[in-house]
Structures are given as structure tokens and as C-alpha cells.
Scaffold this active site. Structure first.
Site, PDB file in Angstrom:
ATOM      1  N   CYS A 116       0.813  -1.225   0.000  1.00 53.62           N
ATOM      2  CA  CYS A 116       0.000   0.000   0.000  1.00 53.62           C
ATOM      3  C   CYS A 116       0.847   1.275   0.000  1.00 53.62           C
ATOM      4  CB  CYS A 116      -0.951   0.013   1.186  1.00 53.62           C
ATOM      5  SG  CYS A 116      -2.044  -1.406   1.205  1.00 53.62           S
ATOM      6  N   HIS A 256      -3.375   6.911   2.849  1.00 52.72           N
ATOM      7  CA  HIS A 256      -3.809   5.647   2.253  1.00 52.72           C
ATOM      8  C   HIS A 256      -5.221   5.338   2.740  1.00 52.72           C
ATOM      9  CE1 HIS A 256      -4.166   1.652   0.931  1.00 52.72           C
ATOM     10  NE2 HIS A 256      -3.904   1.077   2.094  1.00 52.72           N
ATOM     11  N   ASN A 286     -10.168  -0.385   0.051  1.00 51.54           N
ATOM     12  CA  ASN A 286      -8.708  -0.293   0.062  1.00 51.54           C
ATOM     13  C   ASN A 286      -8.169  -0.784  -1.282  1.00 51.54           C
ATOM     14  OD1 ASN A 286      -5.975  -0.638   0.420  1.00 51.54           O
ATOM     15  ND2 ASN A 286      -6.128  -1.698   2.389  1.00 51.54           N
TER      16      ASN A 286
HETATM   17  N1  ACO Z   1     -18.485  -8.798   9.331  1.00 50.76           N
HETATM   18  C1  ACO Z   1     -18.909  -9.060  10.569  1.00 50.76           C
HETATM   19  N2  ACO Z   1     -18.068  -9.355  11.571  1.00 50.76           N
HETATM   20  C2  ACO Z   1     -16.760  -9.384  11.287  1.00 50.76           C
HETATM   21  C3  ACO Z   1     -16.262  -9.130  10.001  1.00 50.76           C
HETATM   22  C4  ACO Z   1     -17.189  -8.829   8.995  1.00 50.76           C
HETATM   23  N3  ACO Z   1     -16.815  -8.570   7.740  1.00 50.76           N
HETATM   24  N4  ACO Z   1     -14.916  -9.229  10.025  1.00 50.76           N
HETATM   25  C5  ACO Z   1     -14.579  -9.533  11.282  1.00 50.76           C
HETATM   26  N5  ACO Z   1     -15.686  -9.630  12.036  1.00 50.76           N
HETATM   27  C6  ACO Z   1     -15.775  -9.962  13.451  1.00 50.76           C
HETATM   28  C7  ACO Z   1     -14.561 -10.718  13.929  1.00 50.76           C
HETATM   29  O1  ACO Z   1     -14.708 -12.096  13.684  1.00 50.76           O
HETATM   30  C8  ACO Z   1     -14.568 -10.395  15.405  1.00 50.76           C
HETATM   31  O2  ACO Z   1     -15.506 -11.237  16.047  1.00 50.76           O
HETATM   32  P1  ACO Z   1     -15.147 -11.927  17.446  1.00 50.76           P
HETATM   33  O3  ACO Z   1     -14.934 -10.794  18.386  1.00 50.76           O
HETATM   34  O4  ACO Z   1     -16.361 -12.735  17.713  1.00 50.76           O
HETATM   35  O5  ACO Z   1     -13.916 -12.718  17.176  1.00 50.76           O
HETATM   36  C9  ACO Z   1     -15.119  -8.970  15.458  1.00 50.76           C
HETATM   37  O6  ACO Z   1     -15.794  -8.771  14.201  1.00 50.76           O
HETATM   38  C10 ACO Z   1     -14.072  -7.903  15.639  1.00 50.76           C
HETATM   39  O7  ACO Z   1     -13.038  -8.124  14.700  1.00 50.76           O
HETATM   40  P2  ACO Z   1     -11.722  -7.257  14.721  1.00 50.76           P
HETATM   41  O8  ACO Z   1     -10.736  -7.819  13.756  1.00 50.76           O
HETATM   42  O9  ACO Z   1     -11.285  -7.087  16.120  1.00 50.76           O
HETATM   43  O10 ACO Z   1     -12.288  -5.868  14.175  1.00 50.76           O
HETATM   44  P3  ACO Z   1     -11.547  -4.492  14.058  1.00 50.76           P
HETATM   45  O11 ACO Z   1     -12.267  -3.486  14.802  1.00 50.76           O
HETATM   46  O12 ACO Z   1     -10.071  -4.589  14.299  1.00 50.76           O
HETATM   47  O13 ACO Z   1     -11.739  -4.150  12.506  1.00 50.76           O
HETATM   48  C11 ACO Z   1     -10.537  -4.273  10.427  1.00 50.76           C
HETATM   49  C12 ACO Z   1     -11.221  -5.037  11.537  1.00 50.76           C
HETATM   50  C13 ACO Z   1     -11.583  -3.464   9.682  1.00 50.76           C
HETATM   51  C14 ACO Z   1      -9.884  -5.276   9.470  1.00 50.76           C
HETATM   52  C15 ACO Z   1      -9.459  -3.331  10.989  1.00 50.76           C
HETATM   53  O14 ACO Z   1      -8.677  -4.021  11.933  1.00 50.76           O
HETATM   54  C16 ACO Z   1      -8.563  -2.723   9.938  1.00 50.76           C
HETATM   55  O15 ACO Z   1      -8.977  -1.958   9.114  1.00 50.76           O
HETATM   56  N6  ACO Z   1      -7.259  -3.005   9.971  1.00 50.76           N
HETATM   57  C17 ACO Z   1      -6.281  -2.406   9.106  1.00 50.76           C
HETATM   58  C18 ACO Z   1      -6.298  -2.904   7.705  1.00 50.76           C
HETATM   59  C19 ACO Z   1      -5.302  -2.066   6.889  1.00 50.76           C
HETATM   60  O16 ACO Z   1      -5.081  -0.913   7.131  1.00 50.76           O
HETATM   61  N7  ACO Z   1      -4.654  -2.608   5.919  1.00 50.76           N
HETATM   62  C20 ACO Z   1      -3.684  -1.721   5.235  1.00 50.76           C
HETATM   63  C21 ACO Z   1      -2.754  -2.363   4.551  1.00 50.76           C
HETATM   64  S1  ACO Z   1      -3.445  -3.426   3.322  1.00 50.76           S
HETATM   65  C22 ACO Z   1      -2.124  -3.820   2.273  1.00 50.76           C
HETATM   66  O17 ACO Z   1      -0.997  -3.475   2.500  1.00 50.76           O
HETATM   67  C23 ACO Z   1      -2.417  -4.708   1.091  1.00 50.76           C
END
Ligand code: ACO
Length: 329
Positions: A116, A256, A286
């Protein structure tokens, strides 16, 4: 007195596939909801390429638009640097397909891989080559068809990504404009938090590996989130210091576009206002290396930024890698 650049952006362009995947569509594929996706990521829809589509096609279209916008001809392009982790093939470089599509006979073309952060890395490389070689104009492209490596059964990741390409033409700076500073960095200690292990020499495309979906993207989202905010804020502060400007001076910060909550947390750390912060993650998801050039082109074409605007670009991605740049448009 702020610094002046040697090379500036002469034109921008972007394109995304026509096909739109909404959160409601995703509700039919995995156990998710529009509410969860919007609340946790800010994403409402994303554009996705057809199966088997070539990234070089998107990159070529974005490049054509940037060259037109710059008022140049393809023969004027001396260099094509394409940032991607989802090129058409393992080799040759997708930049070479773009060169062929454009008919840019005078250009040297190659790809770079910094996930990214790739577009800002590519900008830094092109700026450096324009300074050290007898080149005049560089095409810098960020493009991805990231949905080609998504596991459509993994709700943790499949809701986050979209496809597209953005491009800029760099050329000689004038009137105090140009790239004022760029900072790039990486830390390979965190490579296990975001990767695709299936497209290299370690894991061959055996039946077992394909069955285990080794060729799909894996991410520890929470960890990536935490590191992204800290690393982008640090990178931006370094770039601001190097350019001799403060965050208050910025007309726009284009970070980003991975997650609205990351963008907002970063804005808070950098003490920039909502008005100074560009957001389009709601409409594109993204798009990895494409996200910054797509946003930059949109912001220019919408008139949010114009000639003379001071713009900060900042990104974070797999590696981990990070990068920031300050530009006077
Ligand atoms: N729908 C419903 N529930 C979901 C989903 C979904 N799509 N995805 C995850 N959950 C659930 C999980 O299973 C978890 O449930 P549990 O508590 O029962 O285990 C709960 O939701 C919370 O999940 P978290 O992973 O803790 O959620 P978080 O608040 O961290 O959000 C997210 C997740 C959106 C992925 C976030 O962490 C994020 O954006 N991270 C950064 C990603 C990023 O910036 N990438 C950049 C680089 S990409 C590259 O370089 C190619």
C-alpha cells in the site's frame, strides 16, 4: 522559506472497473452486514475487476489520462514506474505491458513492490532518477487488482478491498512547486502480519497449496491498524520537518484509504482538521498502491486542491512499509 522541488506533478489520472460490489452484495457471500462494514471500516462499496482482467489495462487507462492532463505526448515519457503487488504476471513487469499499450517507445519501464506504500515509493524512485539521469518526464502509476488474491470466504478481509489504478506524470518543477520532501521506511519484522505467501518461489502452485488457499491475502487486521496509525504519523512528521512546513500549512492530507477509523486517528495525531483530510474509502475500499493516486486525481479534478496547494501524502502497507511526501502542486 520552505524548500522547492526539482520535479513536480504535471498531470494526474485514474480509472476503476465499472463493476460495483456493495456491502449488501457481500452480505450474500459471507456472514457480514452493511452496518458492521460501515462502522468498522467506513467502506460502503468498492469497484472490482472481472475475473482474469489485466491490471495493465487499468494502469494504461490511468496513464493515458495523466499524460493527456499533463498536455504531453507518449513519446515524451522517459520512464514508467509502476507500484503493484498484483501485476499481470510474475514477469515481465506490468510496466512493460503498459509501455507497449501506450506505445511509449522512449521509456524504461519497471515495477516496484511496497504494497500500500508503493505509490509514494515509486514517486521517490522516479524523482531520484529524474534528478540523476538525463530523463525529463516520468509516469508514476499505482495500480492493483487486489480482489484477485482475496479469499471470498474470509469475512475478515474480503469486505475491505477494491481495484483500480491512478497515475501521475512527473516533470521539471517551476514557480516554487514540486516534491518538497519524501520519507520512506520499512520494518520486515512485521511481515507475518500481512502477506500473500503463495505467489513466490517458496510455495509452488501445487494442488495442496491451492486447496489450502495459500495464494490468498492474510492479515491480522487489528495489529495492522495499530502499527499503521503510529508509522504514518511518524512518517508524515519527518516529511513535514524535511519540507520545513507544519501540518497546519497543509491544504490537504491524502492518506492511504484503508479504513476511515485509521484516517481519523491519523488526522487526530497530526492535528489536521476534517476539512484538511481527504476521504474516498467509502466509495473505493482499500485499493492498496492505487489509493493515493486515485484520491490525488479526484481531489485535483474536484477543485479541492489546485496549483499552489500544499499536499501531504502518507501511506502504510505490508512489509511493513510506510512513506510520506509533501508536494506543492
Ligand atoms: N463482518 C462481521 N463481523 C466481522 C467481520 C465482517 N466482515 N470481520 C470480522 N468480524 C468480526 C470478527 O470475527 C470479530 O468477532 P469476534 O470478536 O467474535 O472474534 C469482530 O468482528 C471484531 O473483529 P476485529 O478484527 O477485532 O475488528 P476491528 O475493529 O479490528 O476491525 C478491520 C477489523 C476493519 C480489518 C481493521 O482491523 C482494519 O482496518 N485493519 C487495518 C487494515 C489495513 O489498514 N490494511 C492496510 C494495509 S493493506 C495492504 O498493504 C495490502
Amino acid at each position: 522559506m520552505t524548500k522547492t522541488g526539482q520535479n513536480m506533478i504535471l498531470g494526474t489520472g485514474h480509472t476503476v472497473p465499472d463493476k460495483i460490489l456493495t456491502n449488501a452484495d457481500l452480505e450474500k457471500i459471507v456472514d457480514t452486514s452493511d452496518q458492521w462494514i460501515v462502522e468498522r471500516s467506513g467502506i460502503r462499496l468498492r469497484h472490482i475487476a472481472e475475473k482474469g482482467a489485466a491490471l495493465s489495462e487499468l494502469a494504461t487507462e490511468a496513464a493515458r489520462r495523466a499524460i493527456d492532463d499533463a498536455g504531453l505526448k507518449v513519446e515524451d515519457i522517459d520512464l514508467i514506474v509502476l507500484a503493484t503487488v498484483t501485476g499481470d504476471m510474475k514477469f515481465p513487469a506490468t510496466a512493460c505491458f503498459v509501455q507497449e499499450n501506450l506505445g511509449a517507445r522512449n521509456a524504461a519501464a519497471f515495477d516496484i513492490s511496497a504494497a500500500c506504500s508503493g505509490f509514494i515509493y515509486a514517486l521517490q524512485i522516479a524523482d531520484g532518477l529524474l534528478r540523476s539521469q538525463p530523463y525529463r518526464h516520468a509516469l508514476v502509476i499505482g495500480g492493483e487488482i487486489l480482489t484477485s488474491m482475496v479469499d471470498w470466504q474470509d469475512r475478515n478481509t474480503c469486505v475491505l478491498f477494491g481495484d483500480g489504478a491512478g497515475a501521475v506524470v512527473l516533470g521539471p518543477a517551476r514557480d516554487g512547486r514540486g516534491i518538497l520532501s519524501t520519507h520512506i521506511g520499512s520494518d520486515g519484522a512485521y511481515s507475518h502480519l500481512l502477506y500473500n505467501a503463495g505467489c513466490g518461489c517458496i510455495n509452488m502452485p501445487t494442488v495442496e497449496n491451492v486447496q489450502e488457499k495459500i495464494h490468498t491475502l492474510r492479515m491480522e487486521g487489528k495489529e495492522v491498524f495499530r502499527h499503521a496509525v503510529v508509522a504514518m504519523s511518524r512518517a508524515m512528521k519527518k516529511a513535514l520537518k524535511e519540507a520545513d512546513v507544519s501540518s497546519e500549512d497543509l491544504d490537504l492530507v491524502i492518506s492511504h484509504q484503508a479504513n476511515l477509523r485509521i484516517i481519523e486517528a491519523l488526522a487526530k495525531r497530526l492535528k489536521v482538521t476534517e476539512k484538511q483530510t481527504y476521504v474516498n474509502v467509502d466509495r473505493f475500499g482499500n485499493t492498496s498502491a492505487a489509493s493515493i493516486p486515485i484520491a490525488l486525481d479526484e481531489a485535483r479534478k474536484n477543485g479541492i486542491i489546485k496549483e499552489g496547494s500544499l499536499v501531504g501524502l502518507v501511506a502504510f502497507g505490508a512489509g511493513f512499509t510506510w512513506a510520506a511526501s509533501i508536494l506543492r502542486l
